[in-house]
Enzyme design. Structure first.
Site, short mmCIF file in Angstrom:
data_model
loop_
_atom_site.label_atom_id
_atom_site.label_comp_id
_atom_site.label_asym_id
_atom_site.label_seq_id
_atom_site.Cartn_x
_atom_site.Cartn_y
_atom_site.Cartn_z
N ASP A 35 114.41 20.62 97.96
CA ASP A 35 115.17 20.66 96.26
C ASP A 35 114.50 20.52 95.24
O ASP A 35 115.10 20.59 94.47
CB ASP A 35 116.40 19.33 96.31
CG ASP A 35 117.56 19.61 97.92
OD1 ASP A 35 118.23 20.30 98.80
OD2 ASP A 35 117.81 18.29 98.33
N GLY A 90 128.81 25.65 110.14
CA GLY A 90 129.04 27.13 109.79
C GLY A 90 129.50 27.51 109.12
O GLY A 90 129.39 29.38 109.46
N HIS A 130 122.84 24.20 97.37
CA HIS A 130 123.16 22.59 97.66
C HIS A 130 124.33 21.61 97.14
O HIS A 130 124.66 22.68 96.69
CB HIS A 130 121.74 21.61 96.71
CG HIS A 130 121.83 20.56 97.09
ND1 HIS A 130 121.42 19.47 97.74
CD2 HIS A 130 122.09 19.45 96.02
CE1 HIS A 130 121.43 18.60 97.61
NE2 HIS A 130 121.91 18.36 96.61
N GLU A 178 130.43 27.01 97.16
CA GLU A 178 130.15 27.89 98.03
C GLU A 178 129.97 29.12 99.22
O GLU A 178 129.61 30.32 98.25
CB GLU A 178 129.39 27.02 99.49
CG GLU A 178 128.87 25.43 97.90
CD GLU A 178 128.77 24.52 99.60
OE1 GLU A 178 127.92 24.04 99.16
OE2 GLU A 178 128.93 24.70 100.95
N ASN A 213 118.11 28.80 99.56
CA ASN A 213 118.96 27.44 100.17
C ASN A 213 120.52 27.23 99.35
O ASN A 213 120.15 27.52 98.08
CB ASN A 213 117.89 25.98 100.24
CG ASN A 213 119.30 24.67 100.64
OD1 ASN A 213 119.83 25.17 101.44
ND2 ASN A 213 118.75 23.58 99.44
N LEU A 263 119.28 21.61 108.13
CA LEU A 263 119.49 19.92 107.83
C LEU A 263 117.52 19.13 107.93
O LEU A 263 116.99 18.31 107.73
CB LEU A 263 120.31 19.21 108.29
CG LEU A 263 121.68 18.71 107.96
CD1 LEU A 263 122.78 17.63 108.89
CD2 LEU A 263 121.76 18.73 106.23
N ASN A 298 129.57 28.24 105.96
CA ASN A 298 128.87 29.34 105.23
C ASN A 298 128.40 30.38 105.64
O ASN A 298 128.38 31.77 104.81
CB ASN A 298 127.81 28.48 103.93
CG ASN A 298 128.57 27.73 103.27
OD1 ASN A 298 129.24 28.19 101.92
ND2 ASN A 298 128.66 26.82 102.79
N ILE A 304 111.42 22.64 106.08
CA ILE A 304 111.40 24.17 106.28
C ILE A 304 109.45 23.65 106.38
O ILE A 304 108.49 23.00 104.74
CB ILE A 304 111.23 25.11 105.44
CG1 ILE A 304 112.66 25.17 105.37
CG2 ILE A 304 110.96 25.86 105.98
CD1 ILE A 304 113.15 25.88 106.49
C1 GRF Z 1 127.28 22.84 102.25
O1 GRF Z 1 128.03 21.98 101.78
C2 GRF Z 1 125.89 23.38 102.05
O2 GRF Z 1 125.72 22.96 100.81
C3 GRF Z 1 125.23 21.92 102.63
O3 GRF Z 1 125.23 22.44 103.93
C4 GRF Z 1 126.67 22.54 104.12
C5 GRF Z 1 127.20 23.52 104.70
O4 GRF Z 1 128.33 23.31 105.54
N1 GRF Z 1 123.88 22.05 102.77
P1 GRF Z 1 128.79 24.62 106.29
O5 GRF Z 1 128.68 24.22 108.34
O6 GRF Z 1 128.56 25.87 106.05
O7 GRF Z 1 130.48 24.18 106.58
#
Ligand code: GRF
Length: 197
Positions: free
Chosen positions: A152, A19, A111, A181, A109, A92, A21, A95
């Site tokens: 995706d 988490g 990626h 990100e 999303n 993961l 992000n 949806i």
């Molecule tokens: C990120 O790299 C995102 O691109 C992918 O999953 C990862 C999540 O990382 N879809 P975090 O849990 O936010 O560190």
């Protein structure tokens, strides 16, 4: 505005893992005047993102696979908490169509590669970076996109590139991508919501 109380845009963040992000998005919108993170949705007991939710005092839902894929996909719960927009941040599971139909063009999303390359089923986490390095790519990056019925596949909202170095391992590339990100996802969400307001 005439001083009438007005409803902030309520985001739900869906995440399965650490988490980081999610944390950046929470930080970014903590004092935001018009947007708030209202709910964390997770499919994995013990995931780091659940500790973030409790530390931040943000309600969470730990979803049940059966109900997600063969029940109402939590549409009633999301609507019931007044969720306007869904942000996937390392979620993961696919949806379900019912959820996409209930939130049309309201699910995004991120990626960790430049779609349409290196996307699709099984392309997550270090599998992506391994594939990028194996293919001898000189650049990679991130893609923020709408979510539709296929992995995706939805329209791209934003991409930014970074170098893939000769010396990169999947972990070192993953680190560089993570920084991208964190630097971009919250502001892109804000821009998107502002442009729709
Ligand atoms: C990120 O790299 C995102 O691109 C992918 O999953 C990862 C999540 O990382 N879809 P975090 O849990 O936010 O560190």
């Amino acid at each position: 505005m005439n001083g009438a109380p007005h409803h902030k845009v309520r985001l739900a963040i869906f995440a399965s893992g650490t988490g980081t992000n999610a944390q950046k998005i929470i930080d970014y919108f903590r004092a935001h005047p018009t947007i708030q993170v209202a709910l964390i949705v997770c499919n994995k007991a013990g995931a780091g993102v659940l500790s973030i939710a409790s530390r931040e005092g943000i309600p969470h839902i730990l979803i049940d696979k059966e109900k997600f894929f063969r029940g109402n996909a939590y549409v009633d719960e999301l609507k019931g908490s007044g969720i306007d927009f869904i942000v996937l941040a390392g979620f993961l599971w696919k949806i379900p169509d019912g959820l996409i139909k209930a939130f049309p063009r309201k699910i995004v999303n991120i990626h960790p590669a430049l779609l349409p390359k290196f996307g699709g089923k099984g392309m997550y986490g270090n599998f992506v970076h391994e594939a990028v390095i194996k293919a001898g790519e000189k650049v990679s990056g991130i893609t923020i996109h709408y979510v539709d019925e296929h992995y995706d596949n939805g329209d791209t909202i934003f991409q930014v590139r970074c170098a893939v170095l000769q010396s990169d391992t999947p972990d070192s590339l993953a680190q560089r991508i993570h920084l991208l990100e964190h630097a971009h996802y919250p502001a892109i969400i804000e821009d998107l919501l502002k442009s729709r307001a």
